[in-house]
Design an enzyme around this catalytic site. Sequence first.
Site, mmCIF file in Angstrom:
data_model
loop_
_atom_site.group_PDB
_atom_site.id
_atom_site.type_symbol
_atom_site.label_atom_id
_atom_site.label_comp_id
_atom_site.label_asym_id
_atom_site.label_seq_id
_atom_site.Cartn_x
_atom_site.Cartn_y
_atom_site.Cartn_z
ATOM 1 N N ASP A 68 14.186 -21.360 30.753
ATOM 2 C CA ASP A 68 13.920 -20.282 29.797
ATOM 3 C C ASP A 68 15.173 -19.403 29.649
ATOM 4 O O ASP A 68 16.127 -19.535 30.438
ATOM 5 C CB ASP A 68 12.726 -19.462 30.340
ATOM 6 C CG ASP A 68 12.193 -18.451 29.333
ATOM 7 O OD1 ASP A 68 12.461 -18.601 28.127
ATOM 8 O OD2 ASP A 68 11.497 -17.501 29.759
ATOM 9 N N GLU A 107 19.523 -18.805 25.927
ATOM 10 C CA GLU A 107 20.279 -18.686 24.645
ATOM 11 C C GLU A 107 21.735 -18.303 24.883
ATOM 12 O O GLU A 107 22.557 -18.734 24.070
ATOM 13 C CB GLU A 107 19.596 -17.661 23.734
ATOM 14 C CG GLU A 107 18.237 -18.098 23.225
ATOM 15 C CD GLU A 107 17.153 -18.157 24.307
ATOM 16 O OE1 GLU A 107 17.239 -17.364 25.254
ATOM 17 O OE2 GLU A 107 16.267 -18.998 24.197
ATOM 18 N N ASP A 133 8.517 -17.789 21.637
ATOM 19 C CA ASP A 133 7.475 -16.758 21.675
ATOM 20 C C ASP A 133 6.818 -16.534 20.317
ATOM 21 O O ASP A 133 7.135 -15.581 19.604
ATOM 22 C CB ASP A 133 8.052 -15.444 22.204
ATOM 23 C CG ASP A 133 8.530 -15.575 23.634
ATOM 24 O OD1 ASP A 133 8.101 -16.543 24.315
ATOM 25 O OD2 ASP A 133 9.341 -14.747 24.069
HETATM 26 O O1 MIG Z 1 11.416 -12.270 28.570
HETATM 27 O O2 MIG Z 1 9.085 -15.935 31.697
HETATM 28 O O3 MIG Z 1 9.615 -17.591 25.981
HETATM 29 O O4 MIG Z 1 7.428 -18.488 27.440
HETATM 30 O O5 MIG Z 1 6.466 -16.814 29.482
HETATM 31 C C1 MIG Z 1 10.339 -13.156 28.540
HETATM 32 C C2 MIG Z 1 8.330 -15.097 30.882
HETATM 33 C C3 MIG Z 1 10.664 -14.371 29.358
HETATM 34 C C4 MIG Z 1 10.028 -15.909 27.599
HETATM 35 C C5 MIG Z 1 9.430 -17.241 27.319
HETATM 36 C C6 MIG Z 1 7.974 -17.225 27.694
HETATM 37 C C7 MIG Z 1 7.824 -16.859 29.150
HETATM 38 C C8 MIG Z 1 8.468 -15.500 29.405
HETATM 39 N N1 MIG Z 1 9.882 -15.545 29.009
#
Ligand code: MIG
Length: 818
Positions: A427, A430, A503
């Site tokens: 996650d 980016e 998201d």
């Molecule tokens: O700032 O890990 O897109 O799927 O549950 C949020 C917490 C960070 C973003 C991801 C989401 C995930 C969440 N993450």
Amino acid sequence: MEDNILNPKELLNEFVEEEEGFRHLNNPADGIKPITKKYLGVPTHGVGSGSKYYFTDGDAKVELIVVNEEIMRVRLAPHGVFLEDFSYAVPKLKPKNIPVQFTEDDKEFRVSTAKVNCHIRKSDFFISFSDQNNVITSSDAKAMHWEENTQFGGYYVFSTKECHPDENFFGLGDKPTELNLRGKRLVNWNTDAYSFAWNQDPLYRSIPFYISVNEGIAHGIFFDNTFKAHFDFGGEDRTKTSFWADGGEMQYYYIHGPHMMDVVKSYHLLTGTHPMPPLWALGYHQCRWSYYPEAKFRAVAKGFRENKIPCDAIYLDIDYMDGYRCFTWNRRYFPDPKKMIADAAEMGFKTVVIVDPGIRVDDNYPVFKEGKEKKYFCRRSDDYYMEGHVWPGRCQFPDFTNPEVREWWGGLFDELIDYGVAGVWNDMNEPAVFGSGTFPADVRHDYDGYRGSHRKAHNVYGMQMVRATYEGMRKILKNKRPFTITRAGYSGLQRYASVWTGDNVASWEHLRLGNIQCQRLSMSGIPFCGTDIGGFSGEPDGELFTRWIQLGSFSPFMRAHSAGDTKEREPWSFGEPFTAINRNFIELRYRLLPYMYSAFWEHHRYGFPILRPVVMQEQDVLKNHFRQDEFTYGDKILVCPVLEPGQKSRKVYLPKGKWYNFWTNEVETGGEEVEVPTPLETIPIFVKAGSVIPEYPVMQYVGEKPVEEVKLNVYYSDYEANSFFFEDHGESFAYEQDIYSEKKFVVNGDESSLTLNQSMEGLYTPRYDGYHFRVIGLPFVPATITIDGKDITDFTIGDEKVLEFKYTKTFNILQISK
Ligand code: MIG
């Protein structure tokens, strides 16, 4: 002609101009031209042979590489010096040794293969491409141009092509807008886009690849440039399509069709395909931010088995970690993770855990300590470490563009894997940073030894993170297939991971959007994709959730996920009738696993996308360029989700040919729209006539029981049709050594008979012995059934005239007649 052929070095020497004499003026700056856009001038020379050709206007140079008969790469060096040839998207560019013709007349230089001609016009350096019938498929509307970047060095690079009145555009990854990109202007710059909205741009991924269809002919452009890149599809000027970037090289591949499918396959030839996933990864996944503590995790696992809803994976989001430190556990919530994961495995669940790139600055945290000692974290231009706030607090970030760092990161998974973790979710890559959004431009990256600032490395950072994860896991797991999922990425990411669309929101609009996004990702080279079923933020009601499960059952990656502040979101959370319908669809997914797995094989082996929008079936029908609800999964099953609340029926377009309504077995003739009832229990699903759809028994998870028999659903057709059925161990890389079974079925029928041929390839033998045939749609009452000359007398004709019987799996030819 002959004496024109110089090698590139000779060519270079030829253009080294005599140094200008010094001009002794009081103001030496006087007379320096302001920086403006510069266009290629008139080409004065063209040289080359084999796969490489060079053209110059005396200063700038253009390189043309013939990759194969369908693909040519164009590159521009504004002052004659090309950058070193390196790409994260195209790991190995191996031009094929094929005959290429190079000719010149007073109008143009021309480089031709058997399928494509590249024309370099002598009057203005416009480059165009035509097919073997001399139909021009793509042509410059301006010569390639550039503008010097005084702040960072290098150039902004531009290409502008003609855009035709009925030309339409597809691709570019996860853009949250109409499937057809005509009239849009879009940017590629990986962005954490929480609760993104329709038309918001950019999102998480950068896929600089698009497909054009004009007058029935498709071609693709892959602009392999990792800098912030822009695309305009007849938006600013209806007659022009442009693409440009803030740095790097103007470097693009022209990919010839004529069919969109050819373009996608060729794109995969350049950037690779997704490896075969473990079979369980095609099952249903349950996620949540977050399941903790351990008791909650166990309760969810139990909930699935008690409710008899199949599920293969449960996820642990960031709260499993100790203060969000990757590779640690919060022992208060999870006192014995190894035991918990083992117990879940006993019940048939795989555990998938999240990791983020931000590593907490903390000298007592071994991962940080080692990364710091070994100088693995990214640094600013003045050598300070790049620091930013993310979940763990103050963080530094591994430079995943450094091979040594990737190797290190990959090794960090050994403990998680020892604990039994089967999949890793990547996650925030980016990369996302609270407040500023991402890294500042001056952050430096190794870029695999080719060096670059964040301007160049930003869009590949996430892909290199998940690559490190995937390659590390693959090493640790030995011959077992890793499962990985990533949010960010660049072209080629499909070699390392599946993706989810980020998201999204629990709204009907997002259901519609997710359907488009998955189709677009699929045709942009990212086959293994899905949305957060139910919507990440906000609350779906039972109906929306069920409609989403129904669509999600036909997403290559199927996972429900939701943010932490929402109500419970398991498939049984909404009560009846929703639970039963959700169960039904998840079961349908498990029944269709062998079909879906075969579609995956077709992707892996041959570069076919898994989801195929209607425009890919019939690109010559202009109306189809604007359809975006219907798609096929593989090439046999057409699905049309229900995207509005309370919808009792909806229109579905069926491509030409005969289609069976999956629910009723009624036959529809394609080529037009049909009205299909859409009670909450179903969505429109159609099967193409002539298909053989293999089906496994429903299981609560992959491998729960041995498959004892495979159903073969044979759909009668009065023309010949092929189907493929792929099977293997489902979790090792033995398929790379041909340990798999690929069966080909050929169905053919007329008014009084149907034949089905089976042929087999590969070295794997499935354990089950027999097939349960279900023959659907026979237009006659069957009197004789023979298999390999043997009469079958034990058969039934049931509801909807489905003919059923059993036989061993090794048959060659089945004949049914009246
Ligand atoms: O700032 O890990 O897109 O799927 O549950 C949020 C917490 C960070 C973003 C991801 C989401 C995930 C969440 N993450």
